[in-house]
Design a protein around this motif. Structure first.
Motif, PDB file in Angstrom:
ATOM      1  N   PRO A  88     -16.570  -7.804   2.698  1.00  0.00           N
ATOM      2  CA  PRO A  88     -16.942  -7.336   4.040  1.00  0.00           C
ATOM      3  C   PRO A  88     -16.504  -8.336   5.112  1.00  0.00           C
ATOM      4  N   ARG A 116     -28.208  -7.017   7.054  1.00  0.00           N
ATOM      5  CA  ARG A 116     -28.349  -5.573   6.812  1.00  0.00           C
ATOM      6  C   ARG A 116     -27.679  -4.769   7.919  1.00  0.00           C
ATOM      7  N   LEU A 119     -23.851  -5.076   7.616  1.00  0.00           N
ATOM      8  CA  LEU A 119     -23.329  -4.302   6.476  1.00  0.00           C
ATOM      9  C   LEU A 119     -23.384  -2.804   6.761  1.00  0.00           C
ATOM     10  N   LYS A 120     -24.408  -2.371   7.489  1.00  0.00           N
ATOM     11  CA  LYS A 120     -24.491  -0.959   7.887  1.00  0.00           C
ATOM     12  C   LYS A 120     -23.308  -0.590   8.783  1.00  0.00           C
ATOM     13  N   GLU A 122     -20.424  -2.130   8.828  1.00  0.00           N
ATOM     14  CA  GLU A 122     -19.238  -2.183   7.960  1.00  0.00           C
ATOM     15  C   GLU A 122     -19.083  -0.882   7.177  1.00  0.00           C
ATOM     16  N   GLN A 123     -20.195  -0.357   6.679  1.00  0.00           N
ATOM     17  CA  GLN A 123     -20.134   0.913   5.943  1.00  0.00           C
ATOM     18  C   GLN A 123     -19.642   2.044   6.839  1.00  0.00           C
ATOM     19  N   ALA A 124     -20.099   2.075   8.080  1.00  0.00           N
ATOM     20  CA  ALA A 124     -19.650   3.118   9.016  1.00  0.00           C
ATOM     21  C   ALA A 124     -18.162   2.966   9.322  1.00  0.00           C
ATOM     22  N   ARG A 126     -15.860   1.523   7.426  1.00  0.00           N
ATOM     23  CA  ARG A 126     -15.088   1.901   6.242  1.00  0.00           C
ATOM     24  C   ARG A 126     -15.095   3.408   6.020  1.00  0.00           C
ATOM     25  N   ALA A 127     -16.207   4.044   6.293  1.00  0.00           N
ATOM     26  CA  ALA A 127     -16.275   5.504   6.160  1.00  0.00           C
ATOM     27  C   ALA A 127     -15.301   6.172   7.133  1.00  0.00           C
ATOM     28  N   SER A 130     -11.780   5.775   5.896  1.00  0.00           N
ATOM     29  CA  SER A 130     -11.508   6.581   4.698  1.00  0.00           C
ATOM     30  C   SER A 130     -11.272   8.053   5.030  1.00  0.00           C
TER      31      SER A 130
END
Length: 166
Positions: A88, A116, A119-120, A122-124, A126-127, A130
């Motif tokens: 990340p 947290r 990372l949240k 980062e997830q958005a 990356r989503a 993708s």
């Protein structure tokens, strides 16, 4: 967050190679010239794309690079991870546990809320990456670019590509 310049180069090269006819390849030197970057700089990123199974390197004097799989199966996230790696962007070092006011590790039983939150995000991020494929980028390029740019790019790649025997 700042991504390396290699990400831009890798995405452009992957998109360019995706426009080649089935079985054709493009030499690294020609990709470098087309994008105005040094060949040695580009090779580093092409190797990362090959290692990630996004591109195939065809050896020999008539070799070059081609996609390893269809453009609609390669996402921006795939390219970013190939160049930047899977870690990340934010890596919490738990500095909240340092300094003269920290009473010790037992005072921090829960994960860091800053970590947290990062990372949240980062997830958005990356989503979102993708959800866009190289095929999507190429379709948009063809639909929205100045026709002179499309024609010049097509002429360059037609002149430089190397047909491969299958």
């Amino acid at each position: 967050m700042k991504l390396s310049d290699g990400v831009e180069t890798a995405i452009h090269c992957t998109a360019a190679v995706a426009g080649l006819p089935q079985g054709a390849v493009m030499a690294a030197a020609d990709l470098a010239e087309f994008h105005g970057v040094s060949a040695s700089y580009l090779l580093k990123h092409l190797k990362a794309l090959v290692k990630a199974d996004l591109l195939v390197s065809v050896p020999g004097p008539t070799g070059g690079y081609r996609l390893a799989r269809p453009a609609n199966e390669i996402t921006l996230l795939d390219v970013v991870l190939a160049v930047e790696g899977p870690e990340p962007a934010f890596r919490c070092k738990e500095i909240r546990r340092n300094g003269p006011c920290a009473p010790g590790p037992s005072a921090f039983p829960r994960p860091c809320n800053i970590n947290r939150a990062m990372l949240k995000a980062e997830q958005a991020y990356r989503a979102a990456l993708s959800q866009t494929t190289i095929a999507d980028l190429n379709s948009e390029f063809l639909a929205t670019s100045d026709p002179r740019v499309v024609e010049r790019a097509d002429n360059y790649f037609t002149a430089q590509m190397r047909p491969q025997k299958t």
